[in-house]
Design a protein around this motif. Structure first.
Motif, PDB file in Angstrom:
ATOM      1  N   ALA A 135       0.821  -1.202   0.000  1.00  0.00           N
ATOM      2  CA  ALA A 135       0.000   0.000   0.000  1.00  0.00           C
ATOM      3  C   ALA A 135       0.859   1.257   0.000  1.00  0.00           C
ATOM      4  CB  ALA A 135      -0.931  -0.017   1.205  1.00  0.00           C
ATOM      5  N   ALA A 136       2.019   1.199   0.668  1.00  0.00           N
ATOM      6  CA  ALA A 136       2.894   2.378   0.739  1.00  0.00           C
ATOM      7  C   ALA A 136       3.736   2.521  -0.524  1.00  0.00           C
ATOM      8  CB  ALA A 136       3.796   2.280   1.966  1.00  0.00           C
ATOM      9  N   GLY A 137       3.674   1.526  -1.404  1.00  0.00           N
ATOM     10  CA  GLY A 137       4.451   1.610  -2.639  1.00  0.00           C
ATOM     11  C   GLY A 137       5.937   1.443  -2.423  1.00  0.00           C
ATOM     12  N   ILE A 138       6.331   0.762  -1.336  1.00  0.00           N
ATOM     13  CA  ILE A 138       7.757   0.496  -1.097  1.00  0.00           C
ATOM     14  C   ILE A 138       8.031  -0.926  -1.572  1.00  0.00           C
ATOM     15  CG2 ILE A 138       9.606   0.385   0.625  1.00  0.00           C
ATOM     16  CD1 ILE A 138       7.708   2.033   2.490  1.00  0.00           C
ATOM     17  N   PRO A 139       9.057  -1.102  -2.419  1.00  0.00           N
ATOM     18  CA  PRO A 139       9.303  -2.445  -2.941  1.00  0.00           C
ATOM     19  C   PRO A 139       9.739  -3.391  -1.824  1.00  0.00           C
ATOM     20  CG  PRO A 139      10.660  -0.801  -4.077  1.00  0.00           C
ATOM     21  CD  PRO A 139      10.055  -0.135  -2.884  1.00  0.00           C
ATOM     22  N   LEU A 140       8.942  -4.369  -1.523  1.00  0.00           N
ATOM     23  CA  LEU A 140       9.321  -5.376  -0.531  1.00  0.00           C
ATOM     24  C   LEU A 140       9.602  -6.656  -1.299  1.00  0.00           C
ATOM     25  CD1 LEU A 140       9.586  -6.474   2.386  1.00  0.00           C
ATOM     26  CD2 LEU A 140       7.177  -7.107   2.237  1.00  0.00           C
ATOM     27  N   GLU A 141      10.820  -7.131  -1.215  1.00  0.00           N
ATOM     28  CA  GLU A 141      11.165  -8.347  -1.965  1.00  0.00           C
ATOM     29  C   GLU A 141      10.917  -9.587  -1.111  1.00  0.00           C
ATOM     30  OE1 GLU A 141      12.204  -8.201  -5.114  1.00  0.00           O
ATOM     31  OE2 GLU A 141      12.842 -10.261  -5.481  1.00  0.00           O
ATOM     32  N   THR A 142      11.350  -9.509   0.179  1.00  0.00           N
ATOM     33  CA  THR A 142      11.336 -10.721   0.999  1.00  0.00           C
ATOM     34  C   THR A 142      10.801 -10.427   2.397  1.00  0.00           C
ATOM     35  OG1 THR A 142      13.309 -11.432  -0.198  1.00  0.00           O
ATOM     36  CG2 THR A 142      12.765 -12.648   1.790  1.00  0.00           C
ATOM     37  N   MET A 143       9.807 -11.199   2.803  1.00  0.00           N
ATOM     38  CA  MET A 143       9.260 -11.101   4.149  1.00  0.00           C
ATOM     39  C   MET A 143       9.911 -12.184   5.002  1.00  0.00           C
ATOM     40  SD  MET A 143       7.200  -9.312   5.919  1.00  0.00           S
ATOM     41  CE  MET A 143       6.915  -9.483   7.671  1.00  0.00           C
ATOM     42  N   TRP A 144      10.273 -11.816   6.238  1.00  0.00           N
ATOM     43  CA  TRP A 144      10.932 -12.747   7.148  1.00  0.00           C
ATOM     44  C   TRP A 144      10.097 -12.918   8.409  1.00  0.00           C
ATOM     45  CZ3 TRP A 144      16.791 -13.403   7.336  1.00  0.00           C
ATOM     46  CH2 TRP A 144      17.396 -13.053   6.119  1.00  0.00           C
ATOM     47  N   THR A 145      10.280 -14.025   9.091  1.00  0.00           N
ATOM     48  CA  THR A 145       9.672 -14.199  10.404  1.00  0.00           C
ATOM     49  C   THR A 145      10.716 -14.784  11.349  1.00  0.00           C
ATOM     50  OG1 THR A 145       7.576 -14.616   9.290  1.00  0.00           O
ATOM     51  CG2 THR A 145       7.664 -15.107  11.625  1.00  0.00           C
ATOM     52  N   ASP A 146      10.796 -14.193  12.518  1.00  0.00           N
ATOM     53  CA  ASP A 146      11.730 -14.613  13.565  1.00  0.00           C
ATOM     54  C   ASP A 146      11.117 -15.810  14.316  1.00  0.00           C
ATOM     55  OD1 ASP A 146      13.683 -14.563  15.684  1.00  0.00           O
ATOM     56  OD2 ASP A 146      14.004 -12.442  15.317  1.00  0.00           O
ATOM     57  N   ILE A 147      11.686 -16.179  15.448  1.00  0.00           N
ATOM     58  CA  ILE A 147      11.238 -17.375  16.170  1.00  0.00           C
ATOM     59  C   ILE A 147       9.776 -17.361  16.597  1.00  0.00           C
ATOM     60  CG2 ILE A 147      13.503 -18.011  17.045  1.00  0.00           C
ATOM     61  CD1 ILE A 147      12.777 -16.648  19.689  1.00  0.00           C
ATOM     62  N   ASP A 148       9.094 -16.201  16.454  1.00  0.00           N
ATOM     63  CA  ASP A 148       7.696 -16.101  16.878  1.00  0.00           C
ATOM     64  C   ASP A 148       6.794 -17.173  16.271  1.00  0.00           C
ATOM     65  OD1 ASP A 148       8.030 -13.354  18.170  1.00  0.00           O
ATOM     66  OD2 ASP A 148       8.717 -13.001  16.128  1.00  0.00           O
ATOM     67  N   TYR A 149       7.140 -17.604  15.034  1.00  0.00           N
ATOM     68  CA  TYR A 149       6.239 -18.544  14.341  1.00  0.00           C
ATOM     69  C   TYR A 149       6.213 -19.920  14.995  1.00  0.00           C
ATOM     70  CZ  TYR A 149      10.271 -20.973  12.299  1.00  0.00           C
ATOM     71  OH  TYR A 149      11.423 -21.684  12.139  1.00  0.00           O
ATOM     72  N   MET A 150       7.223 -20.205  15.841  1.00  0.00           N
ATOM     73  CA  MET A 150       7.377 -21.579  16.325  1.00  0.00           C
ATOM     74  C   MET A 150       6.400 -21.904  17.463  1.00  0.00           C
ATOM     75  SD  MET A 150      11.504 -21.804  16.637  1.00  0.00           S
ATOM     76  CE  MET A 150      12.591 -21.169  15.360  1.00  0.00           C
ATOM     77  N   ASP A 151       6.102 -23.172  17.569  1.00  0.00           N
ATOM     78  CA  ASP A 151       5.331 -23.671  18.694  1.00  0.00           C
ATOM     79  C   ASP A 151       6.275 -23.766  19.895  1.00  0.00           C
ATOM     80  OD1 ASP A 151       3.642 -24.952  20.430  1.00  0.00           O
ATOM     81  OD2 ASP A 151       3.681 -26.881  19.358  1.00  0.00           O
ATOM     82  N   ARG A 152       6.041 -23.007  20.898  1.00  0.00           N
ATOM     83  CA  ARG A 152       6.883 -22.978  22.100  1.00  0.00           C
ATOM     84  C   ARG A 152       8.377 -22.862  21.744  1.00  0.00           C
ATOM     85  NH1 ARG A 152       4.063 -28.154  24.463  1.00  0.00           N
ATOM     86  NH2 ARG A 152       3.490 -28.238  22.247  1.00  0.00           N
ATOM     87  N   ARG A 153       8.607 -22.158  20.681  1.00  0.00           N
ATOM     88  CA  ARG A 153       9.975 -21.842  20.251  1.00  0.00           C
ATOM     89  C   ARG A 153      10.802 -23.073  19.887  1.00  0.00           C
ATOM     90  NH1 ARG A 153      11.324 -16.179  23.385  1.00  0.00           N
ATOM     91  NH2 ARG A 153       9.599 -15.124  22.409  1.00  0.00           N
ATOM     92  N   ARG A 154      10.122 -24.112  19.477  1.00  0.00           N
ATOM     93  CA  ARG A 154      10.832 -25.316  19.054  1.00  0.00           C
ATOM     94  C   ARG A 154      11.059 -25.233  17.552  1.00  0.00           C
ATOM     95  NH1 ARG A 154       7.036 -29.680  22.322  1.00  0.00           N
ATOM     96  NH2 ARG A 154       7.458 -28.782  24.376  1.00  0.00           N
TER      97      ARG A 154
END
Ligand SMILES: *[C@@H]1O[C@H](CO)[C@@H](O)[C@H](O)[C@H]1NC(C)=O
Ligand SMILES: *[C@@H]1O[C@H](CO)[C@@H](O)[C@H](O)[C@H]1NC(C)=O
Ligand SMILES: *[C@@H]1O[C@H](CO)[C@@H](O)[C@H](O)[C@H]1NC(C)=O
Ligand SMILES: *[C@@H]1O[C@H](CO)[C@@H](O)[C@H](O)[C@H]1NC(C)=O
Ligand SMILES: *[C@@H]1O[C@H](CO)[C@@H](O)[C@H](O)[C@H]1NC(C)=O
Ligand SMILES: *[C@@H]1O[C@H](CO)[C@@H](O)[C@H](O)[C@H]1NC(C)=O
Ligand SMILES: *[C@@H]1O[C@H](CO)[C@@H](O)[C@H](O)[C@H]1NC(C)=O
Ligand SMILES: CC(=O)N[C@H]1CO[C@H](CO)[C@@H](O)[C@@H]1O
Length: 882
Positions: free
Chosen positions: A300-319
């Motif tokens: 929406a902001a018109g900024i080229p985003l090539e790659t989205m990342w996710t940190d350990i948040d996605y994990m189940d109990r950080r496993r």
């Protein structure tokens, strides 16, 4: 005495010893005498025997050593000193393959080995000038089981760069400086301490030439630079052997030593074209809706985003190798990945090495499969060594274990399966020093896990599993040692004892090696295994793996981010030195710092400036911590504009930079250059680390103070061009004050002498960018000529069958673009802009034919001649001015 008290007392004594050893006492050690010296071709061997009464500073002096010197190439001498009587730890060839020797004759070599026999001292000097580059004269070699010392004299005010990883100036102070090499989880990257990676190499620059010295040793060490009693550099190493590579470099071109170092540690891996696009990450994305929202908001902001990342948040109990079923359910995460891929965007996830230790939970199969394959690092008593990391109590993969590649690759193939799992485009590996939250003596990690609240429960409410995402989709458009835990010489480890906050130094690898020796290799070995796993997922395609901990040579496999910095101007400034260390010296060119800062709280103006500086990091990623406020570029209008402006320049230059990267992969030429690389005789450039060259010819000179809109920059005696207006600026070897530098811009200059290939305009993805036409900018140098090159391939295959390789050269009014055009770019050369042209020429010929006047425009103010060419970019091209 109680056992622990005794240990503490011994530790204290050893610290005191380390701190208080008088350099004069070390210099009073007997050293060795050389006997039985034999030379044969380019090889010299000798027996070294202790030359007097042992000094036994940190253990008993070894009585007999063996020396071997090889002239491996005309520019490289390899010197190795080992224990004559028994074998000691050396870095396994499987981790660091040794360069092959061409066994040249000393007569043809550009550096020479020279020595005295009693006591044995040695020096390395330049053949042409006899200038001494390294000399142990008057500093006896000390070789004890857990303490090795080699010390060289240096010229006064020596220009030393390298060693690392560290947060010191690029041009290292020689005054009372200790550089410690011991991988450490170093939150906040405090200045003057040992950080994540280990690169025991330095380049020394003199107006007479640049040379390099690499000590191939993975043990803990302190390298000391000192100005007392003459300038000197001293290695204090707690194990291994003395294994030096001396690199002649060159008398005129500093980049030569970088290429010679690449011959020793390996050429950097080529990365895919898309990896130079913008990466967005943070620790603290709450759920899949949050992640999808960031993607939408960038669009929406018109900024080229090539790659989205996710940190350990996605994990189940950080496993590792799990997703949280409520917050990041697999089906919704797959939807996000599919969305990204269908928009020519990418996805990257964090994977840590430590595996949650939960033997009683049969459902956590990654633990059990590792257990069945027996791949966990072992404690001294043979049981799996347990540590404390994000999921609580954990075990560490042993990267030396014969089953570990099978384990790691299979876990990647399974969890990151494109059909059933998360189809990532690159991998991010962290905590691989390896990091350990358990405080020594760590006798009850389970208790400490409770005290440290690991893994922390989620506090935010779970999202609606059916929550709609992407509504605003504007894109649819082994050796016995006395004390392995506390060696007598205590390196200056900022974490304290060697095992503090990491695996115990007495843990044992499958091949019998102990962490005492192999610790500094852990992150590198995880990197190699992860790259192999990624290549198994997508055979034949280049991948991107970004690691935190590194060892010499790792650039051949992966890239590196500069770790957990802070949203501070000091760290913004330091990022340039950090990047130059990795890209210019350590041969790890895919490097960048967390843009806008990882921890702390950024300000709008810092983030705006950082967005523009970050557009000139090889690896461009905005990332921050869960406890810090969001800092995506679209949050503030000023930052949005700053990011757009700078990314626009970066994207237009992407093929120029991709070409530089290809060159680095081909011969080790750095992708970034400190100013002294280009002006080696100009001593004013030697200390500069707030300006740098992006590729060969783009000079980047950011504003460096909070709230400021001005900056004093140094312009060497040369012609430069303002990147925006293309107007020429004469450098005179002095400081130039730039004022009114808007928060949304960054001063960028073109160094005269280059023909730049640019895309005529930027794009929202790198895929789209590759459909844009080219233009050439002819920026002549002081001699009126210019040259450049352009390399294009499919951007992602490891083996390329079709390549376009073009050389551009301009002299006497004529631009020639010549080469092979095997890769079908499908685009045109839209125009050529000639800079520093006083008057419009009478005629312009394109491929020998006169061009109509309507296609020629001259801007007298900026002295730019704009020629609209519009020919297919599939054959040689000439443009002649007369
Ligand atoms: C080691 O080897 C040397 C000769 O190579 C010998 O003189 C010495 O006694 C040996 N033993 C020890 C313990 O150093
Ligand atoms: C080589 O070493 C010898 C003995 O120390 C010394 O006399 C000579 O000057 C050295 N040569 C060079 C070029 O440094
Ligand atoms: C050298 O540096 C150390 C550590 O920073 C400091 O404690 C010491 O006082 C310094 N010594 C001198 C002579 O400056
Ligand atoms: C989508 O657009 C709506 C309406 O314009 C707005 O309220 C909402 O915040 C937007 N959501 C995202 C994720 O951008
Ligand atoms: C490798 O894994 C197999 C099980 O697949 C196991 O039997 C074997 O002992 C393991 N190898 C080692 C060296 O532990
Ligand atoms: C090995 O030592 C660890 C502590 O270092 C202990 O927890 C474990 O129970 C021991 N294992 C065996 C088999 O003795
Ligand atoms: C470059 O040119 C632009 C446009 O004319 C101008 O705004 C900017 O100040 C110039 N930058 C420098 C560093 O001279
Ligand atoms: C250079 C600098 O400011 N380093 C700081 C980084 O953050 C850590 C932890 O917050 C501090 O201890 C350092 O001094």
């Amino acid at each position: 005495m109680h056992w622990t008290l005794l240990t503490l007392w011994l530790r204290l004594v050893s610290y005191i010893c380390a701190a208080n050893v008088d350099p004069a006492a070390l210099d009073a050690c007997p050293g060795y005498n050389a006997q039985n010296v034999k030379t044969e071709g380019g090889t010299l061997t000798a027996d070294l025997t202790l030359a007097g009464e042992a000094c036994n500073v940190f253990g008993e002096d070894l009585v007999a050593l063996s020396l071997r010197v090889d002239y491996e190439t005309k520019d490289r001498i390899h010197l190795k000193i080992v224990d004559a009587n028994s074998s000691r730890y050396e870095i396994p060839d499987s981790v660091f393959p040794r360069p092959s020797s061409q066994a040249v004759s000393p007569d043809s070599a550009s550096i020479q080995f020279n020595f005295t026999t009693s006591p044995f001292t040695f020096s390395i000097y330049r053949s042409s000038s006899q200038e001494v580059l390294f000399s142990t004269a008057s500093h006896p070699i000390i070789f004890e089981p857990q303490y090795l010392r080699v010390k060289t004299n240096l010229p006064d005010n020596a220009n030393i760069y390298g060693f690392g990883e560290h947060t010191n100036p690029f041009h290292l102070p020689t005054d009372n400086m200790t550089l410690t090499l011991w991988s450490r989880d170093s939150f906040g990257i405090p200045t003057g301490t040992n950080l994540y990676g280990n690169h025991p190499v330095y380049f020394e620059h003199r107006t007479t030439g640049t040379h390099g010295v690499f000590l191939l040793n993975s043990n803990g060490m302190d390298v000391k630079l000192s100005n007392t009693a003459g300038t000197s550099l001293e290695y204090n190493v707690i194990g291994g052997i003395m294994d030096f590579y001396f690199l002649a470099g060159s008398e005129s071109d500093p980049a030569e030593v970088a290429r010679q170092y690449a011959e020793v540690v390996g050429l950097p891996a080529e990365v895919a074209y898309w990896t130079f696009g913008l990466h967005q990450c943070r620790f603290g994305y709450k759920d899949f809706v949050d992640v999808a929202g960031v993607v939408s908001k960038y669009a929406a902001a018109g900024i080229p985003l090539e790659t989205m990342w996710t940190d350990i948040d996605y994990m189940d109990r950080r496993r590792i190798f799990t997703v949280d079923p409520q917050y990041f359910p697999m089906n919704r995460m797959r939807e996000i990945v599919d969305f990204l891929h269908s928009h020519d965007q990418r996805f990257i996830l964090m994977t840590d090495p430590a595996v949650a230790f939960i033997p009683d939970d049969p459902d956590y199969t990654p633990y059990h499969r590792g257990k069945d394959l027996n791949i966990y690092l072992k404690a001294v008593n043979g049981s799996d060594f347990v540590a404390l990391v994000w999921p609580g109590v954990t075990v560490y993969p042993d990267w030396f274990h014969p089953n570990v590649t099978e384990y790691w690759t299979n876990e990647f193939l399974d969890f990151y399966d494109p059909e059933t799992g998360l189809d990532i485009d690159g991998a991010w590996i962290d905590m691989n020093e390896p990091a350990n939250f358990c405080n020594l003596p760590c006798d009850d990690p389970f208790q400490q896990a409770k005290e440290q609240n690991l893994p922390p429960p989620r506090t935010n409410p779970a999202p609606d599993p059916n929550a709609p995402i992407f509504q605003n989709d504007s894109l649819s458009q082994l050796r016995k040692r006395d004390d392995i835990l506390n060696p007598p010489y205590a390196i200056n480890n900022a974490a304290g004892a060697l095992s503090s906050k990491t695996s115990m130094t007495n843990t044992v690898h499958a091949n019998g090696l102990q962490e005492y020796d192999a610790h500094n290799l852990y992150g590198s070995m995880m990197s190699i295994a992860t790259r192999a796993a990624m290549l198994a997922r997508r055979p034949g395609k280049r991948t991107l793996v970004i690691t935190r901990s590194t060892f010499a040579g790792i650039g051949a496999h992966v890239g590196k981010w500069l770790g957990d910095n802070v949203s501070l101007w000091e760290h913004y400034r330091f990022s340039i030195a950090g990047m130059l260390n990795f890209a210019t010296i350590f041969q790890v060119p895919m490097v960048g710092s967390d843009i806008c800062g990882f921890s702390g709280e950024t300000t709008e103006t810092l983030c705006a400036r950082w967005a523009t500086l970050g557009a000139f990091y090889p690896f461009m990623r905005n990332h921050n911590q869960d406890t810090s406020p969001s800092q995506e570029y679209y949050i503030w209008p000023l930052v949005t504009q700053a990011a757009k402006n700078a990314i626009d320049i970066r994207y237009r230059l992407m093929d120029y930079f991709y070409t530089a990267f290809h060159q680095a992969h081909t011969d080790g030429t750095p992708v970034l250059h400190p100013l002294w690389f280009k002006y080696p005789k100009d001593a004013n450039t030697f200390p500069l680390d707030l300006q740098f060259f992006f590729g060969d010819s783009i000079l980047v000179s950011p504003v460096t103070e909070e709230g400021s809109t001005s900056v004093d920059i140094y312009l060497p005696d040369d012609i430069f061009y303002n990147f925006t207006s293309l107007a020429p600026i004469e450098g005179t070897g002095s400081t130039v004050s730039l004022t009114n530098v808007d928060f949304t811009t960054i001063p960028v200059h073109i160094k005269g002498g280059v023909v730049l290939p640019l895309r005529v305009e930027s794009a929202m993805t790198t895929t789209e960018l590759r459909t844009k036409d080219f233009e050439f900018v002819v920026a002549t140098g002081q001699d009126g000529t210019a040259s450049g090159s352009l390399y294009i391939d499919d951007g992602e295959s490891i083996e390329q069958s079709q390549m376009t390789t073009v050389d551009m050269s301009f002299k006497e009014g004529k631009l020639d673009v010549k080469g092979t055009f095997d890769f079908p770019t499908g685009v045109n050369v839209a125009r050529v802009r000639f800079l520093n042209v006083e008057k419009a020429p009478k005629k312009v010929k394109v491929n020998g034919k006169n061009l109509g006047h309507s296609r020629i425009e001259h801007d007298a103010t900026n002295k730019v001649l704009d020629v609209i060419v519009d020919v297919a970019f599939d054959k040689d091209l000439s443009v002649e001015l007369s």
